[in-house]
Design a protein around this motif. Structure first.
Motif, PDB file in Angstrom:
ATOM      1  N   ARG A  21       4.297  -4.202   1.515  1.00 20.40           N
ATOM      2  CA  ARG A  21       5.004  -5.186   1.959  1.00 20.40           C
ATOM      3  C   ARG A  21       6.275  -4.471   2.594  1.00 20.40           C
ATOM      4  O   ARG A  21       6.966  -5.430   3.609  1.00 20.40           O
ATOM      5  CB  ARG A  21       5.553  -5.976   0.921  1.00 20.40           C
ATOM      6  CG  ARG A  21       4.230  -7.020   0.525  1.00 20.40           C
ATOM      7  CD  ARG A  21       3.803  -7.774   1.601  1.00 20.40           C
ATOM      8  NE  ARG A  21       2.667  -8.694   0.924  1.00 20.40           N
ATOM      9  CZ  ARG A  21       1.944  -9.385   1.653  1.00 20.40           C
ATOM     10  NH1 ARG A  21       2.034  -9.421   2.976  1.00 20.40           N
ATOM     11  NH2 ARG A  21       0.844 -10.125   1.125  1.00 20.40           N
ATOM     12  N   ASN A  65       5.302 -13.456  -1.981  1.00 17.81           N
ATOM     13  CA  ASN A  65       3.662 -13.346  -2.016  1.00 17.81           C
ATOM     14  C   ASN A  65       2.980 -14.655  -2.185  1.00 17.81           C
ATOM     15  O   ASN A  65       1.993 -14.849  -1.270  1.00 17.81           O
ATOM     16  CB  ASN A  65       3.174 -12.377  -2.865  1.00 17.81           C
ATOM     17  CG  ASN A  65       3.649 -10.895  -2.620  1.00 17.81           C
ATOM     18  OD1 ASN A  65       3.603 -10.564  -1.336  1.00 17.81           O
ATOM     19  ND2 ASN A  65       3.937 -10.074  -3.507  1.00 17.81           N
ATOM     20  N   ARG A 111       4.046 -17.689  -1.407  1.00 17.66           N
ATOM     21  CA  ARG A 111       4.589 -18.182  -0.180  1.00 17.66           C
ATOM     22  C   ARG A 111       3.626 -17.891   0.945  1.00 17.66           C
ATOM     23  O   ARG A 111       3.071 -18.875   1.907  1.00 17.66           O
ATOM     24  CB  ARG A 111       5.766 -18.154   0.227  1.00 17.66           C
ATOM     25  CG  ARG A 111       6.269 -19.010   1.467  1.00 17.66           C
ATOM     26  CD  ARG A 111       5.871 -20.445   1.193  1.00 17.66           C
ATOM     27  NE  ARG A 111       6.117 -21.181   2.525  1.00 17.66           N
ATOM     28  CZ  ARG A 111       5.423 -22.447   2.965  1.00 17.66           C
ATOM     29  NH1 ARG A 111       4.839 -22.986   1.764  1.00 17.66           N
ATOM     30  NH2 ARG A 111       5.861 -23.101   3.910  1.00 17.66           N
ATOM     31  N   LEU A 112       3.317 -16.518   1.098  1.00 18.80           N
ATOM     32  CA  LEU A 112       2.405 -16.007   2.113  1.00 18.80           C
ATOM     33  C   LEU A 112       1.252 -16.489   1.893  1.00 18.80           C
ATOM     34  O   LEU A 112       0.253 -16.827   2.857  1.00 18.80           O
ATOM     35  CB  LEU A 112       2.452 -14.373   2.047  1.00 18.80           C
ATOM     36  CG  LEU A 112       3.589 -13.759   2.664  1.00 18.80           C
ATOM     37  CD1 LEU A 112       3.490 -12.463   2.369  1.00 18.80           C
ATOM     38  CD2 LEU A 112       3.523 -13.904   4.185  1.00 18.80           C
ATOM     39  N   LYS A 113       0.584 -16.556   0.901  1.00 15.33           N
ATOM     40  CA  LYS A 113      -0.741 -17.453   0.543  1.00 15.33           C
ATOM     41  C   LYS A 113      -1.105 -18.604   0.887  1.00 15.33           C
ATOM     42  O   LYS A 113      -1.497 -19.141   1.591  1.00 15.33           O
ATOM     43  CB  LYS A 113      -1.210 -17.086  -1.127  1.00 15.33           C
ATOM     44  CG  LYS A 113      -1.215 -15.596  -1.472  1.00 15.33           C
ATOM     45  CD  LYS A 113      -1.569 -15.634  -2.864  1.00 15.33           C
ATOM     46  CE  LYS A 113      -1.832 -13.965  -3.331  1.00 15.33           C
ATOM     47  NZ  LYS A 113      -2.014 -14.122  -4.964  1.00 15.33           N
ATOM     48  N   LEU A 133       0.918 -20.044   3.391  1.00 17.09           N
ATOM     49  CA  LEU A 133       0.978 -20.014   4.812  1.00 17.09           C
ATOM     50  C   LEU A 133      -0.382 -19.576   5.335  1.00 17.09           C
ATOM     51  O   LEU A 133      -0.665 -20.016   6.368  1.00 17.09           O
ATOM     52  CB  LEU A 133       2.493 -18.971   5.222  1.00 17.09           C
ATOM     53  CG  LEU A 133       3.556 -19.467   4.951  1.00 17.09           C
ATOM     54  CD1 LEU A 133       4.531 -18.368   5.127  1.00 17.09           C
ATOM     55  CD2 LEU A 133       3.919 -20.759   5.538  1.00 17.09           C
ATOM     56  N   ASP A 134      -0.863 -18.709   4.644  1.00 16.92           N
ATOM     57  CA  ASP A 134      -2.281 -18.179   5.218  1.00 16.92           C
ATOM     58  C   ASP A 134      -3.274 -19.307   5.047  1.00 16.92           C
ATOM     59  O   ASP A 134      -4.157 -19.632   5.891  1.00 16.92           O
ATOM     60  CB  ASP A 134      -2.792 -16.920   4.266  1.00 16.92           C
ATOM     61  CG  ASP A 134      -2.004 -15.759   4.577  1.00 16.92           C
ATOM     62  OD1 ASP A 134      -1.486 -15.608   5.701  1.00 16.92           O
ATOM     63  OD2 ASP A 134      -2.138 -14.872   3.654  1.00 16.92           O
ATOM     64  N   ALA A 146       4.401 -22.560  10.335  1.00 23.16           N
ATOM     65  CA  ALA A 146       3.557 -21.900   9.394  1.00 23.16           C
ATOM     66  C   ALA A 146       3.663 -20.172   9.886  1.00 23.16           C
ATOM     67  O   ALA A 146       4.125 -19.326   9.116  1.00 23.16           O
ATOM     68  CB  ALA A 146       2.286 -22.040   8.880  1.00 23.16           C
ATOM     69  N   ARG A 147       3.188 -20.096  11.132  1.00 25.21           N
ATOM     70  CA  ARG A 147       2.974 -18.598  11.721  1.00 25.21           C
ATOM     71  C   ARG A 147       4.619 -18.123  11.983  1.00 25.21           C
ATOM     72  O   ARG A 147       4.686 -16.779  11.696  1.00 25.21           O
ATOM     73  CB  ARG A 147       2.468 -18.781  13.065  1.00 25.21           C
ATOM     74  CG  ARG A 147       1.022 -19.019  12.870  1.00 25.21           C
ATOM     75  CD  ARG A 147       0.446 -18.834  14.544  1.00 25.21           C
ATOM     76  NE  ARG A 147      -1.167 -19.084  14.556  1.00 25.21           N
ATOM     77  CZ  ARG A 147      -1.993 -18.068  14.086  1.00 25.21           C
ATOM     78  NH1 ARG A 147      -1.702 -16.955  13.538  1.00 25.21           N
ATOM     79  NH2 ARG A 147      -3.403 -18.515  14.008  1.00 25.21           N
ATOM     80  N   GLU A 177       7.234 -18.622  10.037  1.00 27.01           N
ATOM     81  CA  GLU A 177       7.867 -18.538   8.655  1.00 27.01           C
ATOM     82  C   GLU A 177       7.116 -17.139   8.000  1.00 27.01           C
ATOM     83  O   GLU A 177       7.794 -16.384   7.571  1.00 27.01           O
ATOM     84  CB  GLU A 177       7.555 -19.644   7.840  1.00 27.01           C
ATOM     85  CG  GLU A 177       8.318 -19.430   6.513  1.00 27.01           C
ATOM     86  CD  GLU A 177       7.908 -20.514   5.345  1.00 27.01           C
ATOM     87  OE1 GLU A 177       8.238 -20.271   4.336  1.00 27.01           O
ATOM     88  OE2 GLU A 177       7.726 -21.566   5.865  1.00 27.01           O
ATOM     89  N   ARG A 178       5.694 -17.072   8.481  1.00 26.32           N
ATOM     90  CA  ARG A 178       4.822 -15.880   8.039  1.00 26.32           C
ATOM     91  C   ARG A 178       5.560 -14.709   8.817  1.00 26.32           C
ATOM     92  O   ARG A 178       5.753 -13.546   7.941  1.00 26.32           O
ATOM     93  CB  ARG A 178       3.422 -16.025   8.259  1.00 26.32           C
ATOM     94  CG  ARG A 178       2.589 -14.905   7.811  1.00 26.32           C
ATOM     95  CD  ARG A 178       1.096 -15.092   7.750  1.00 26.32           C
ATOM     96  NE  ARG A 178       0.355 -14.235   7.259  1.00 26.32           N
ATOM     97  CZ  ARG A 178       0.145 -12.994   7.758  1.00 26.32           C
ATOM     98  NH1 ARG A 178       0.524 -12.375   8.992  1.00 26.32           N
ATOM     99  NH2 ARG A 178      -0.753 -12.160   6.972  1.00 26.32           N
ATOM    100  N   GLU A 182       1.923 -11.596  14.465  1.00 28.39           N
ATOM    101  CA  GLU A 182       1.956 -13.267  14.300  1.00 28.39           C
ATOM    102  C   GLU A 182       2.530 -13.816  15.358  1.00 28.39           C
ATOM    103  O   GLU A 182       2.324 -14.863  15.809  1.00 28.39           O
ATOM    104  CB  GLU A 182       2.834 -13.384  12.904  1.00 28.39           C
ATOM    105  CG  GLU A 182       2.284 -14.893  12.240  1.00 28.39           C
ATOM    106  CD  GLU A 182       0.930 -15.091  12.036  1.00 28.39           C
ATOM    107  OE1 GLU A 182       0.275 -15.537  12.470  1.00 28.39           O
ATOM    108  OE2 GLU A 182       0.466 -14.421  11.025  1.00 28.39           O
TER     109      GLU A 182
END
Length: 299
Positions: free
Chosen positions: A72, A201, A203-205, A207-208, A220-221, A223-224, A240
């Motif tokens: 990361r 991590n 939050r990334l899930k 967003l995915d 979402a993209r 923020e990711r 992204e």
């Protein structure tokens, strides 16, 4: 030291670690702390006399491998023993702490001790000296944009976020009109976002999942991309942002493009001096991502 790609990863990392522990160094050419840590690791590979093998993986070029290890932020080091990761660390640790890490896991053997009186300064000393030089330059010339940009950027690279905010405060109002200062604000805003999230991590899930159900979920993209930026995953963040630009170049008044340009500003390494009339060489990663942006924006 060996440069590893997806093609030789199995042989140079997995199979090699069955015989000798392998220390995997995830780095990138634009990463200041990586340039500090790299010479330390190379020196220690020699000092430990074959008790471990050092390999380097460019996380920009080998994103598949970096993803496999859940990298990361960089620099990240992972120690492989008998085909599996046993421990690791992040950041440009000083030599003494890297030795402590290695000594916990490596078999006993002869090691060249750490030198006390070096003819050349250790890289971490160089980094501190550079920081002091930039601090002095900003104090002497508060309006020198390049010096302040370099100073705040180095503080952020070293993880000194509070100090960076103090140094940036006098010019924060200029972030709207200065590309350099705007880039620093983009980075610091991303870091603040991650601090407020708590579990990035998780939050990334989320967003995915949101992006998987709606490829045009640009919020979402974005923020990711900001979370990736906060973890120094610069090229992944730009990838992204490109996904947004390819679908809607003008979304939110060009917010994705502005963030993309900010990252390019942040990863642009200092260019070496050249003879008058010559054009200095451009960093290949920066050049590649500039071309990608141009192809999307002008299409």
């Amino acid at each position: 030291m060996i440069d590893v790609t997806i093609e030789n990863f199995e042989a140079e990392v997995i199979h090699a670690s069955m015989q000798t522990p392998v220390l995997v160094d995830f780095w990138a050419p634009w990463c200041g702390p990586c340039r500090t840590l790299g010479p330390i690791l190379e020196k220690l590979e020699t000092a430990y006399g074959g008790r471990f093998k050092l390999v380097k993986i460019d996380s920009d070029q080998e994103q598949q491998i970096a993803s496999m290890f859940g990298v990361r932020s960089i620099p990240t080091c992972v120690l492989m023993v008998e085909g599996r990761p046993v421990d690791g660390f992040m950041g440009a640790l000083p030599e003494g702490q890297v030795r402590e890490f290695l000594d916990k896991h490596l078999p006993a053997g002869e090691t060249i001790p750490e030198e006390e009186d070096l003819q050349e300064p250790e890289p971490e000393t160089d980094l501190q000296t550079r920081l002091e030089q930039l601090q002095k330059a900003v104090q002497e010339k508060p309006d020198d944009e390049q010096a302040r940009f370099d100073y705040v950027k180095l503080l952020l690279e070293m993880g000194l976020e509070d100090e960076a905010k103090v140094a940036f405060a006098p010019v924060i109002a200029l972030a709207e009109t200065s590309q350099r200062y705007g880039a620093l604000k983009t980075w610091m805003d991303a870091l603040d976002l991650v601090h407020h999230l708590g579990d990035a991590n998780a939050r990334l899930k989320e967003l995915d999942a949101a992006i998987a159900s709606n490829r045009r979920d640009f919020a979402a993209r974005l923020e990711r991309a900001r979370i990736l930026l906060a973890h120094n995953q610069w090229t992944a963040a730009m990838d992204e942002l490109l996904e947004i630009l390819m679908r809607d170049k003008g979304w939110e008044d060009g917010l994705a493009r502005k963030a993309y340009v900010a990252i390019l500003e942040l990863i642009e390494p200092p260019r070496p001096p050249v003879a008058e009339g010559q054009i200095p060489p451009e960093d290949p990663t920066v050049a590649s991502y500039r071309r990608r942006l141009s192809s999307v924006v002008l299409s």
